[in-house]
Write a protein that holds these residues in place. Structure first.
Motif, short mmCIF file in Angstrom:
data_model
loop_
_atom_site.label_atom_id
_atom_site.label_comp_id
_atom_site.label_asym_id
_atom_site.label_seq_id
_atom_site.Cartn_x
_atom_site.Cartn_y
_atom_site.Cartn_z
N GLY A 195 0.82 -1.21 0.00
CA GLY A 195 0.00 0.00 0.00
C GLY A 195 0.85 1.26 0.00
O GLY A 195 0.59 2.20 -0.74
N ARG A 196 1.89 1.27 0.82
CA ARG A 196 2.79 2.44 0.86
C ARG A 196 3.58 2.55 -0.44
O ARG A 196 3.83 3.63 -0.94
N PHE A 197 3.98 1.41 -1.00
CA PHE A 197 4.71 1.42 -2.27
C PHE A 197 3.83 1.98 -3.39
O PHE A 197 4.27 2.81 -4.17
N ARG A 198 2.59 1.53 -3.46
CA ARG A 198 1.66 2.04 -4.47
C ARG A 198 1.49 3.55 -4.35
O ARG A 198 1.51 4.27 -5.35
N ALA A 199 1.28 4.02 -3.13
CA ALA A 199 1.12 5.47 -2.90
C ALA A 199 2.38 6.23 -3.30
O ALA A 199 2.30 7.31 -3.90
N TRP A 200 3.53 5.69 -2.99
CA TRP A 200 4.79 6.34 -3.34
C TRP A 200 4.96 6.43 -4.85
O TRP A 200 5.31 7.46 -5.39
N VAL A 201 4.66 5.33 -5.55
CA VAL A 201 4.78 5.32 -7.02
C VAL A 201 3.81 6.34 -7.62
O VAL A 201 4.18 7.11 -8.50
N ALA A 202 2.58 6.37 -7.15
CA ALA A 202 1.59 7.34 -7.66
C ALA A 202 2.09 8.76 -7.45
O ALA A 202 1.93 9.62 -8.32
N GLY A 203 2.70 9.03 -6.31
CA GLY A 203 3.25 10.36 -6.03
C GLY A 203 4.40 10.71 -6.95
O GLY A 203 4.57 11.86 -7.35
N GLN A 204 5.22 9.73 -7.30
CA GLN A 204 6.34 9.96 -8.20
C GLN A 204 5.85 10.33 -9.61
O GLN A 204 6.42 11.19 -10.27
#
Length: 75
Positions: A63-72
């Motif tokens: 979940g944190r990885f997905r959010a981080w990628v979306a932010g990038q």
């Protein structure tokens, strides 16, 4: 460019062969540091973009990885 959770999941599924949820840890589904970098490289459209590897290494759940990628991608 806008990225959706489905896009992230589709890319992850190319590297992971087990079921996963937002609560899954990257380690338990087999996403090691090299594989997470490969996923990011496919999803972040700018090849010259610098990725903060320490920030990426701090991500423990999908979940944190997905959010981080979306932010990038949104940058």
């Amino acid at each position: 460019m806008q990225i959706f959770a489905e896009d992230i999941d589709a890319t992850i599924r190319r590297f992971v062969r087990v079921p996963f949820t937002d609560a899954s840890t990257l380690a338990e589904i087999g996403l090691d540091s090299l594989t997470t970098l490969r996923v990011v490289a496919e999803l972040v459209p700018d090849p010259d973009r610098e990725i903060d590897l320490a920030e990426l290494a701090d991500l423990k759940t999908l979940g944190r990885f997905r959010a981080w990628v979306a932010g990038q991608v949104a940058r």
